[in-house]
Design a protein around this motif. Structure first.
Motif, short mmCIF file in Angstrom:
data_model
loop_
_atom_site.label_atom_id
_atom_site.label_comp_id
_atom_site.label_asym_id
_atom_site.label_seq_id
_atom_site.Cartn_x
_atom_site.Cartn_y
_atom_site.Cartn_z
N MET A 134 -6.33 -57.69 63.00
CA MET A 134 -6.33 -56.27 61.57
C MET A 134 -5.90 -55.69 61.68
O MET A 134 -6.72 -54.66 63.02
N LYS A 135 -4.99 -54.71 61.80
CA LYS A 135 -4.27 -53.77 62.64
C LYS A 135 -4.50 -52.43 61.33
O LYS A 135 -3.11 -52.85 60.49
N MET A 136 -5.30 -51.38 61.07
CA MET A 136 -5.15 -50.52 60.59
C MET A 136 -3.99 -49.13 60.15
O MET A 136 -3.72 -48.76 61.28
N LYS A 137 -3.59 -49.59 59.15
CA LYS A 137 -2.34 -48.25 59.15
C LYS A 137 -2.35 -47.90 57.78
O LYS A 137 -1.95 -47.73 56.53
N ASN A 138 -3.21 -45.95 57.60
CA ASN A 138 -3.51 -45.48 57.05
C ASN A 138 -3.14 -44.14 57.61
O ASN A 138 -4.08 -43.26 57.68
N PRO A 139 -1.88 -44.18 57.97
CA PRO A 139 -1.84 -42.67 59.17
C PRO A 139 -2.01 -41.25 57.65
O PRO A 139 -1.94 -41.48 56.70
N PRO A 140 -1.65 -40.56 59.20
CA PRO A 140 -2.34 -40.63 60.30
C PRO A 140 -2.98 -41.08 61.30
O PRO A 140 -3.28 -40.62 62.40
N VAL A 141 -4.11 -40.76 60.57
CA VAL A 141 -5.50 -40.81 61.45
C VAL A 141 -6.82 -42.25 60.70
O VAL A 141 -7.21 -41.90 61.37
N ASN A 142 -5.87 -43.43 59.90
CA ASN A 142 -6.98 -43.83 59.23
C ASN A 142 -8.04 -43.92 58.89
O ASN A 142 -9.16 -44.00 59.01
N ARG A 143 -8.29 -43.06 57.78
CA ARG A 143 -8.93 -42.18 57.56
C ARG A 143 -9.27 -43.11 56.15
O ARG A 143 -8.78 -43.71 55.48
N LEU A 144 -10.68 -43.66 55.84
CA LEU A 144 -10.96 -44.55 54.64
C LEU A 144 -11.71 -43.97 53.46
O LEU A 144 -12.30 -43.67 53.56
N SER A 145 -10.09 -44.15 53.14
CA SER A 145 -9.90 -43.42 51.43
C SER A 145 -10.72 -44.73 50.81
O SER A 145 -11.08 -45.96 51.15
N LEU A 146 -10.64 -44.38 49.13
CA LEU A 146 -11.26 -45.00 48.77
C LEU A 146 -10.71 -46.68 47.98
O LEU A 146 -10.64 -47.45 48.44
N ASP A 147 -9.20 -46.25 48.03
CA ASP A 147 -7.89 -47.15 48.34
C ASP A 147 -7.66 -47.94 49.52
O ASP A 147 -7.49 -49.36 49.32
N ILE B 24 -5.73 -42.69 67.89
CA ILE B 24 -7.19 -42.51 67.37
C ILE B 24 -7.32 -44.15 66.55
O ILE B 24 -6.36 -44.56 66.34
N PHE B 25 -8.96 -44.85 66.67
CA PHE B 25 -9.25 -45.70 65.81
C PHE B 25 -9.08 -45.53 64.41
O PHE B 25 -8.03 -46.20 63.27
N SER B 26 -10.09 -44.53 63.71
CA SER B 26 -10.36 -44.08 62.50
C SER B 26 -10.79 -42.81 62.83
O SER B 26 -12.10 -42.69 63.12
N ALA B 27 -10.56 -41.97 61.79
CA ALA B 27 -11.28 -40.88 62.18
C ALA B 27 -12.65 -40.93 60.87
O ALA B 27 -12.70 -39.48 60.91
N GLY B 28 -12.69 -41.86 60.61
CA GLY B 28 -14.19 -42.28 59.65
C GLY B 28 -13.31 -41.73 57.70
O GLY B 28 -12.36 -42.39 57.75
N LEU B 29 -14.91 -41.65 57.07
CA LEU B 29 -14.05 -41.57 56.09
C LEU B 29 -13.58 -39.82 55.14
O LEU B 29 -13.45 -39.27 56.15
N ASP B 30 -13.09 -40.30 54.64
CA ASP B 30 -11.62 -39.51 53.97
C ASP B 30 -12.88 -38.45 53.35
O ASP B 30 -13.05 -38.65 52.12
N ILE B 31 -13.24 -37.25 53.65
CA ILE B 31 -13.57 -36.11 53.38
C ILE B 31 -12.87 -35.50 51.55
O ILE B 31 -13.64 -35.14 51.12
N ILE C 148 -14.04 -58.86 66.76
CA ILE C 148 -13.90 -58.22 68.36
C ILE C 148 -13.16 -56.32 67.42
O ILE C 148 -12.50 -56.52 66.90
N ALA C 149 -13.50 -55.58 67.94
CA ALA C 149 -13.34 -54.20 67.75
C ALA C 149 -12.50 -53.80 69.07
O ALA C 149 -13.16 -53.66 70.18
N ALA C 150 -10.77 -53.54 68.63
CA ALA C 150 -10.23 -52.77 69.82
C ALA C 150 -9.69 -51.19 69.55
O ALA C 150 -9.48 -51.08 68.77
N ILE C 151 -10.69 -50.74 70.39
CA ILE C 151 -10.50 -49.86 69.58
C ILE C 151 -9.83 -48.99 70.78
O ILE C 151 -10.13 -48.25 72.06
N ASN C 152 -8.86 -48.52 70.27
CA ASN C 152 -7.35 -48.05 71.49
C ASN C 152 -6.98 -46.35 70.77
O ASN C 152 -6.49 -45.46 70.71
#
Length: 242
Positions: A1-14, A44-51, A84-88
């Motif tokens: 699974m390759k996260m693709k929510n540019p630019p920083v893969n913020r974890l938004s509701l969607d 960036i792996f993921s910038a975390g929850l979308d503020i 497995i997390a491949a933290i790039n």
């Protein structure tokens, strides 16, 4: 699974909703025995929850958002698959939680990349199940200090404390993850899955039993004027950095 929510893969509701649906589909697909979670965004792996999901919204929105965060964690931390997390790249806050949920964490050997649960730096508090997940990985003392300080660990330090399991050159992350996956898949699924369940069940059950209370606590906390102001200040700082 390759996260693709540019630019920083913020974890938004969607994004969280799509992520959980994707996991569920893979979980019921018996052909899929494991997943490698990584990022399509360099550095960036993921910038975390979308503020932005936590500022200036309604209580109903905050409820839906936090339920989606819970659902992501329940599905990933409780997955029967090898994860497995491949933290790039860097992985703060919710991005760190994604990595902590995995069975094995490989990170790019680059001191410019850091990982940690840094919620206090934003003026917010990591919930008990974030805390429990980190304790299960690195122990109580390191977790207590890390959470209070909102500590971000450069990759070499993350390896030292056990926050990640292995450092490799950035161009070797995917091949290393595939090799580790092959090794894990040699173990009979039923035995590995039951062992994983035994190890994680208490932590998962704790949230399941307190799920609604946890949502109510989050909504009560995030709607405070002081917290809203703190998050707004943080967002302004991010804009200035850009």
């Amino acid at each position: 699974m390759k996260m693709k929510n540019p630019p920083v893969n913020r974890l938004s509701l969607d994004f969280l909703t799509e992520f959980s649906i994707g996991l569920e589909k893979l979980e019921i697909d018996r052909v899929c025995r494991g997943i490698i979670l990584t990022s399509a965004s360099p550095g960036i792996f993921s910038a975390g929850l979308d503020i932005t999901e936590m500022v200036g919204k309604s209580a109903e929105h905050y409820t839906a958002f936090w339920r989606a965060v819970q659902e992501m964690w329940l599905k990933l931390y409780g997955s029967n698959m090898v994860t497995i997390a491949a933290i790039n790249g860097s992985s703060p806050a919710g991005g760190c939680l994604l990595a902590l949920c995995s069975d094995y964490r490989i990170m790019a050997d680059n001191p410019a990349y850091a990982i940690g649960l840094n919620e206090t730096q934003l003026g917010i508090v990591a919930p008990f199940w974030f805390k429990d997940t980190m304790i299960n990985t690195v122990g109580n003392r390191v977790t207590e200090q890390s959470l209070q300080l909102g500590q971000m660990y450069p990759s070499p330090d993350a390896l030292k404390i056990g926050l990640v399991d292995q450092l490799v050159p950035e161009d070797k992350i995917q091949s290393t993850a595939a090799a580790i996956m092959t090794k894990w898949l040699t173990v009979p699924d039923h035995a590995r899955q039951l062992t994983k369940s035994v190890m994680r069940k208490t932590t998962i059950d704790k949230l399941v039993k307190q799920r609604e209370a946890d949502i109510n606590n989050f909504v009560s906390f995030i709607t405070r004027d002081s917290i809203q102001k703190s998050l707004q200040v943080y967002m302004e700082r991010l804009k200035q950095k850009k």
